[in-house]
Scaffold this motif. Structure first.
Motif, PDB file in Angstrom:
ATOM      1  N   LEU A 122      -1.056 -10.011  -1.709  1.00  0.00           N
ATOM      2  CA  LEU A 122      -1.231  -9.584  -3.092  1.00  0.00           C
ATOM      3  C   LEU A 122       0.112  -9.578  -3.815  1.00  0.00           C
ATOM      4  CD1 LEU A 122      -3.487  -6.462  -2.357  1.00  0.00           C
ATOM      5  CD2 LEU A 122      -4.221  -8.847  -2.679  1.00  0.00           C
ATOM      6  N   ASP A 123       0.229 -10.409  -4.839  1.00  0.00           N
ATOM      7  CA  ASP A 123       1.474 -10.485  -5.602  1.00  0.00           C
ATOM      8  C   ASP A 123       1.344  -9.596  -6.833  1.00  0.00           C
ATOM      9  OD1 ASP A 123       3.991 -11.186  -6.374  1.00  0.00           O
ATOM     10  OD2 ASP A 123       3.603 -13.333  -6.554  1.00  0.00           O
ATOM     11  N   GLU A 124       1.973  -8.431  -6.754  1.00  0.00           N
ATOM     12  CA  GLU A 124       1.928  -7.430  -7.819  1.00  0.00           C
ATOM     13  C   GLU A 124       0.495  -7.168  -8.276  1.00  0.00           C
ATOM     14  OE1 GLU A 124       4.878  -7.847 -10.860  1.00  0.00           O
ATOM     15  OE2 GLU A 124       6.311  -8.779  -9.501  1.00  0.00           O
ATOM     16  N   PRO A 125      -0.317  -6.602  -7.408  1.00  0.00           N
ATOM     17  CA  PRO A 125      -1.746  -6.416  -7.718  1.00  0.00           C
ATOM     18  C   PRO A 125      -2.013  -5.488  -8.896  1.00  0.00           C
ATOM     19  CG  PRO A 125      -1.130  -5.210  -5.729  1.00  0.00           C
ATOM     20  CD  PRO A 125       0.033  -6.092  -6.072  1.00  0.00           C
ATOM     21  N   PHE A 169       9.961   9.373  -6.461  1.00  0.00           N
ATOM     22  CA  PHE A 169      11.294   8.829  -6.703  1.00  0.00           C
ATOM     23  C   PHE A 169      11.487   8.662  -8.206  1.00  0.00           C
ATOM     24  CE2 PHE A 169      10.329   7.483  -2.400  1.00  0.00           C
ATOM     25  CZ  PHE A 169      11.526   7.723  -1.737  1.00  0.00           C
ATOM     26  N   ILE A 170      12.639   9.117  -8.691  1.00  0.00           N
ATOM     27  CA  ILE A 170      12.961   8.950 -10.099  1.00  0.00           C
ATOM     28  C   ILE A 170      14.383   8.426 -10.212  1.00  0.00           C
ATOM     29  CG2 ILE A 170      11.402  10.782 -10.878  1.00  0.00           C
ATOM     30  CD1 ILE A 170      13.889  12.572 -11.199  1.00  0.00           C
ATOM     31  N   PHE A 203      -0.826  -1.616   5.782  1.00  0.00           N
ATOM     32  CA  PHE A 203      -0.541  -1.935   4.381  1.00  0.00           C
ATOM     33  C   PHE A 203       0.972  -2.091   4.294  1.00  0.00           C
ATOM     34  CE2 PHE A 203      -2.229  -1.415  -0.109  1.00  0.00           C
ATOM     35  CZ  PHE A 203      -1.059  -1.776  -0.743  1.00  0.00           C
ATOM     36  N   ILE A 204       1.414  -3.318   4.058  1.00  0.00           N
ATOM     37  CA  ILE A 204       2.839  -3.640   4.003  1.00  0.00           C
ATOM     38  C   ILE A 204       3.230  -3.875   2.553  1.00  0.00           C
ATOM     39  CG2 ILE A 204       4.678  -5.113   4.895  1.00  0.00           C
ATOM     40  CD1 ILE A 204       3.000  -3.754   7.098  1.00  0.00           C
ATOM     41  N   ALA A 205       4.242  -3.154   2.067  1.00  0.00           N
ATOM     42  CA  ALA A 205       4.750  -3.362   0.712  1.00  0.00           C
ATOM     43  C   ALA A 205       6.065  -4.129   0.783  1.00  0.00           C
ATOM     44  CB  ALA A 205       4.963  -2.027   0.007  1.00  0.00           C
ATOM     45  N   ILE A 206       6.188  -5.142  -0.065  1.00  0.00           N
ATOM     46  CA  ILE A 206       7.437  -5.889  -0.208  1.00  0.00           C
ATOM     47  C   ILE A 206       8.051  -5.496  -1.543  1.00  0.00           C
ATOM     48  CG2 ILE A 206       8.513  -8.161  -0.310  1.00  0.00           C
ATOM     49  CD1 ILE A 206       6.164  -9.295   1.212  1.00  0.00           C
ATOM     50  N   LEU A 207       9.295  -5.044  -1.521  1.00  0.00           N
ATOM     51  CA  LEU A 207       9.923  -4.609  -2.750  1.00  0.00           C
ATOM     52  C   LEU A 207      11.337  -5.146  -2.860  1.00  0.00           C
ATOM     53  CD1 LEU A 207      10.826  -0.823  -2.359  1.00  0.00           C
ATOM     54  CD2 LEU A 207       9.515  -2.031  -0.638  1.00  0.00           C
ATOM     55  N   GLY A 208      11.791  -5.243  -4.092  1.00  0.00           N
ATOM     56  CA  GLY A 208      13.116  -5.766  -4.389  1.00  0.00           C
ATOM     57  C   GLY A 208      13.184  -6.121  -5.857  1.00  0.00           C
ATOM     58  N   ARG A 209      14.378  -6.404  -6.316  1.00  0.00           N
ATOM     59  CA  ARG A 209      14.542  -6.779  -7.723  1.00  0.00           C
ATOM     60  C   ARG A 209      13.949  -8.170  -7.990  1.00  0.00           C
ATOM     61  NH1 ARG A 209      20.780  -5.335  -9.137  1.00  0.00           N
ATOM     62  NH2 ARG A 209      21.056  -5.378  -6.877  1.00  0.00           N
ATOM     63  N   ASN A 210      13.835  -8.506  -9.264  1.00  0.00           N
ATOM     64  CA  ASN A 210      13.341  -9.829  -9.625  1.00  0.00           C
ATOM     65  C   ASN A 210      14.265 -10.902  -9.056  1.00  0.00           C
ATOM     66  OD1 ASN A 210      11.282  -8.689 -11.127  1.00  0.00           O
ATOM     67  ND2 ASN A 210      12.427  -8.752 -13.047  1.00  0.00           N
ATOM     68  N   GLY A 211      13.657 -11.963  -8.521  1.00  0.00           N
ATOM     69  CA  GLY A 211      14.431 -13.078  -8.017  1.00  0.00           C
ATOM     70  C   GLY A 211      14.935 -12.925  -6.598  1.00  0.00           C
ATOM     71  N   HIS A 233       6.378  -2.905  -7.316  1.00  0.00           N
ATOM     72  CA  HIS A 233       7.606  -2.440  -7.955  1.00  0.00           C
ATOM     73  C   HIS A 233       7.718  -0.922  -8.006  1.00  0.00           C
ATOM     74  CE1 HIS A 233       9.609  -6.062  -9.298  1.00  0.00           C
ATOM     75  NE2 HIS A 233       8.462  -6.558  -9.739  1.00  0.00           N
ATOM     76  N   ASP A 234       6.611  -0.234  -8.115  1.00  0.00           N
ATOM     77  CA  ASP A 234       6.629   1.209  -8.328  1.00  0.00           C
ATOM     78  C   ASP A 234       6.838   1.928  -6.998  1.00  0.00           C
ATOM     79  OD1 ASP A 234       6.101   3.910  -8.827  1.00  0.00           O
ATOM     80  OD2 ASP A 234       4.541   3.464 -10.296  1.00  0.00           O
ATOM     81  N   PRO A 235       8.010   2.551  -6.777  1.00  0.00           N
ATOM     82  CA  PRO A 235       8.246   3.216  -5.491  1.00  0.00           C
ATOM     83  C   PRO A 235       7.287   4.368  -5.227  1.00  0.00           C
ATOM     84  CG  PRO A 235      10.004   3.725  -7.056  1.00  0.00           C
ATOM     85  CD  PRO A 235       9.175   2.655  -7.670  1.00  0.00           C
TER      86      PRO A 235
END
Length: 257
Positions: free
Chosen positions: A166-169, A254-255, A34-42, A200-202
């Motif tokens: 999956l794009d932001e499932p 994470f907060i 299960f690979i998560a891709i994360l980063g800010r918008n754009g 998006h949610d860490p």
């Protein structure tokens, strides 16, 4: 030696006019991951998924599915190997919940052939996984935003490709269904499927992802095991806000400070 990976990215550049978002991305993803891709918008998260799915060309580099270069496969061959959940879907024509979910079986059918018993069973099973089994004949335009999202997920599950993009499932889903959907895909990785998801949610990422790909939007990226990559320094730099890591009941949270 044969390539045992389901997806290989070889020196991949992903760009928009005047700007390289991801540069020289080299990675290999196998089943059971299960690979998560994360980063800010754009920063190129969705574009990376669309590029892997063959919907757009990379500026440079190659994508290999198993033993085959993506550019040598036709759309049906790609659809049999991978399925893509986009961020949003538009339903223009009237349809029922069942008929919409059954579209996922199309890559596996011969032209002009009807549904088999296997097709029907898989469609019903996919709808059951997202708790829509009691709405089979309901018009899709009467569904809530969350129900439409779950229906899109059912269609992707029904496609039964070995690779899920999956794009932001969890878009539009309340917490109950966020966990239900991610639990479903996590269980599939235990059955030799590969999941690559933008998220998006860490805290959800730390719970479900085996590996993380961090995209900074300026060409830089970091890929590694979730426990190694998900730390205060990396996340603070990635999101532009100071993040604090907390351990509670054997869970990592994470907060933002």
């Amino acid at each position: 030696m044969k390539n045992s990976s389901l997806v290989s990215l070889e020196q991949l550049d992903i760009a928009i006019p005047g700007r390289i978002l991801v540069q020289n991305l080299t990675a290999s993803f196998k089943d059971n991951e299960f690979i998560a891709i994360l980063g800010r918008n754009g920063t190129g998260k969705s574009l990376t998924l669309h590029t892997i799915a063959g919907l757009r060309d990379p500026q440079k580099g190659e994508i290999v599915l198993g033993q085959d270069n993506l550019k040598n496969l036709n759309r049906r061959e790609i659809a049999i190997r991978l399925s893509l959940l986009t961020q949003d879907s538009e339903d223009i024509l009237p349809s029922t919940v069942y008929d919409t979910a059954s579209i996922g079986r199309h890559p596996h059918k011969k032209p002009f052939s009807g549904e088999t018993e296997k097709d029907i069973k898989m469609t019903l099973d996919s709808l059951s996984k997202v708790s829509l089994e009691n709405k089979l004949e309901q018009d899709i335009h009467s569904l809530s935003g969350g129900e439409k999202r779950r229906l899109s997920i059912a269609q992707v599950l029904n496609q039964n490709a070995k690779i899920f993009l999956l794009d932001e499932p969890t878009n539009h889903l309340d917490p109950l269904y966020q966990y239900q959907v991610l639990d479903t895909f996590k269980k599939l990785t235990n059955k030799n499927y590969l999941v690559i998801a933008t998220m998006h949610d860490p805290n959800l990422i730390s719970r479900y992802a085996d590996k993380c790909l961090l995209l900074y939007g300026d060409g830089r990226w970091i890929l590694g095991e979730t426990d190694d990559v998900m730390n205060e320094e990396n996340l603070s730099s990635l999101y532009g806000i100071e993040m604090q890591k907390i351990r509670q009941d054997d869970r990592t949270l994470f907060i933002a400070k």
